[in-house]
Design an enzyme around this catalytic site. Sequence first.
Site, mmCIF file in Angstrom:
data_model
loop_
_atom_site.group_PDB
_atom_site.id
_atom_site.type_symbol
_atom_site.label_atom_id
_atom_site.label_comp_id
_atom_site.label_asym_id
_atom_site.label_seq_id
_atom_site.Cartn_x
_atom_site.Cartn_y
_atom_site.Cartn_z
ATOM 1 N N LYS A 159 48.039 23.842 -11.571
ATOM 2 C CA LYS A 159 47.505 23.082 -12.707
ATOM 3 C C LYS A 159 48.606 22.637 -13.665
ATOM 4 C CE LYS A 159 42.842 24.353 -12.073
ATOM 5 N NZ LYS A 159 42.900 25.465 -11.120
HETATM 6 C C1 LIG Z 1 42.106 25.457 -9.954
HETATM 7 C C2 LIG Z 1 42.637 26.114 -8.749
HETATM 8 C C3 LIG Z 1 42.182 25.757 -7.461
HETATM 9 C C4 LIG Z 1 41.073 24.746 -7.248
HETATM 10 O O1 LIG Z 1 41.454 23.441 -7.561
HETATM 11 P P1 LIG Z 1 40.360 22.277 -7.750
HETATM 12 O O2 LIG Z 1 41.102 21.111 -8.261
HETATM 13 O O3 LIG Z 1 39.370 22.814 -8.742
HETATM 14 O O4 LIG Z 1 39.717 22.034 -6.437
HETATM 15 C C5 LIG Z 1 42.790 26.346 -6.366
HETATM 16 N N1 LIG Z 1 43.762 27.273 -6.512
HETATM 17 C C6 LIG Z 1 44.208 27.654 -7.731
HETATM 18 C C7 LIG Z 1 45.269 28.699 -7.814
HETATM 19 C C8 LIG Z 1 43.675 27.084 -8.889
HETATM 20 O O5 LIG Z 1 44.130 27.458 -10.100
#
Ligand SMILES: *Cc1c(COP(=O)(O)O)cnc(C)c1O
Length: 467
Positions: A112
């Site tokens: 993120k």
């Molecule tokens: C948020 C997250 C996901 C999922 O991503 P999306 O965009 O919601 O599909 C997968 N792995 C980690 C470590 C995350 O923080």
Amino acid sequence: MNYISTRGQVEPKGFIDTVLMGLGEDGGLMVPQQIPAVTTETLERWKDLPFRELFIEIFSLYANGEIPDKDLRELVDASYANFREPEVTPVRKLDDALYILELFHGPTFAFKDVALQFMGEFYSYVSRTRGEIIHILGATSGDTGAAAIQGVRGKEGIKICILHPHGKVSKVQELQMTTVDDENVLNLSVKGNFDDCQRIIKELFTDLDFKAKYHLRAINSINFVRILAQTVYYFYAYFRVSEQLGGEAGSRKINVSVPSGNFGNIFSGFLAKKMGLPIHKLIIATNENNILERFVQTGEYRPGEFRKTHSPSMDIQVASNFERYLYYLLDEDSAKVSEIMGHLASEGRIFIEGELLERVQAEFRALGASNEQCLELIGKYKSERDYLLDPHTACGVAAYEAFNADGEVTATFATAHPAKFDEAVRLLDIAQEFPVEIAELALKEQVQTVIESDKAEVTRQLETFFA
Ligand SMILES: *Cc1c(COP(=O)(O)O)cnc(C)c1O
């Protein structure tokens, strides 16, 4: 280029206004009026670009000329200055068929950061250049909140309030959020679960008067700027893998396997593919919360019972970006999208069949890994390859193992650093070394306000904080 809503009831908006709006005012999600096409010649020109340059090229196709080149360059440089790897998102080869795109080298050790570091810089830029007041409000199950707070801490003209479920995020996630003592950050620790936090936020954003009065801005993954920032590493991964394949690149098909929850990351892949990046299979990896797997296999999309797994950032039942995909599946027919989303709201499920389902299956593969499978793979890759997977990435590897056909190559996305989810790794008696940034967190003081799961209480807190 302008942006419109998947439900068709928002006047076309420019890029910056679209980002500021977040969720469409008609309840839909904002999408570009037209997806820019990238030709083979352009791909050829882009293939050796470093991450930051690639970002600028892709972003420029979407930003409508609203941000001058020089400013954009500064924003991008500032966004990725805090990454621990000069490549930003390096690709590691594990064997001839499996490459890992490491997306966890940002400040909070999860993917993120790639989008939210940029979003922080972007909001700060909009505040400076347009005099907009930016008050960010969001709910998190852990990773988004930590990354968003890191993205805007200490920035002038911005305040951020994040709700997280009290005691229900991983220890590292909690520390990453609550050890930040900047005055523009408010952590509300809500006695409830993530859905409670999410519901309160949703109600506050739906109240358009409240939203306008307090200048509320969103940071959740429905925001188009996050989707856009994420498309960059799909291109980057594709180029790195092709480069390693050398002369073979033309004959080998390249897949991506993406640990998924809200369908945000994988939607970025869908967008990259629609732009013209020749990805072969888009593989959706989930955990036991496997509504997306069921959708791809049967055409039924039905959020069900929430399950707690080793990969908590994917413990999601309602994939909030799914509507964007639906819009393209239905040939950009916003009336139909509205109808189907209405049906989902009233009936709790939707069903796609026939030629439409065939199209879904031509675009995606999907697998929901079990808890057991996830741990087994962490152990196997540690002992056989000396590579430690975090539990989310392990789901991605499970899906790679299920779908990579002979002669194909898959880039599996590592969405988090294993140190962030030591709770699962410890179950296997694997002792990992913590990066110093994570080890140090335990020494810092925590600042958070613990509150009841109550909208009125949140409102009171916001009225004071945003005053
Ligand atoms: C948020 C997250 C996901 C999922 O991503 P999306 O965009 O919601 O599909 C997968 N792995 C980690 C470590 C995350 O923080």
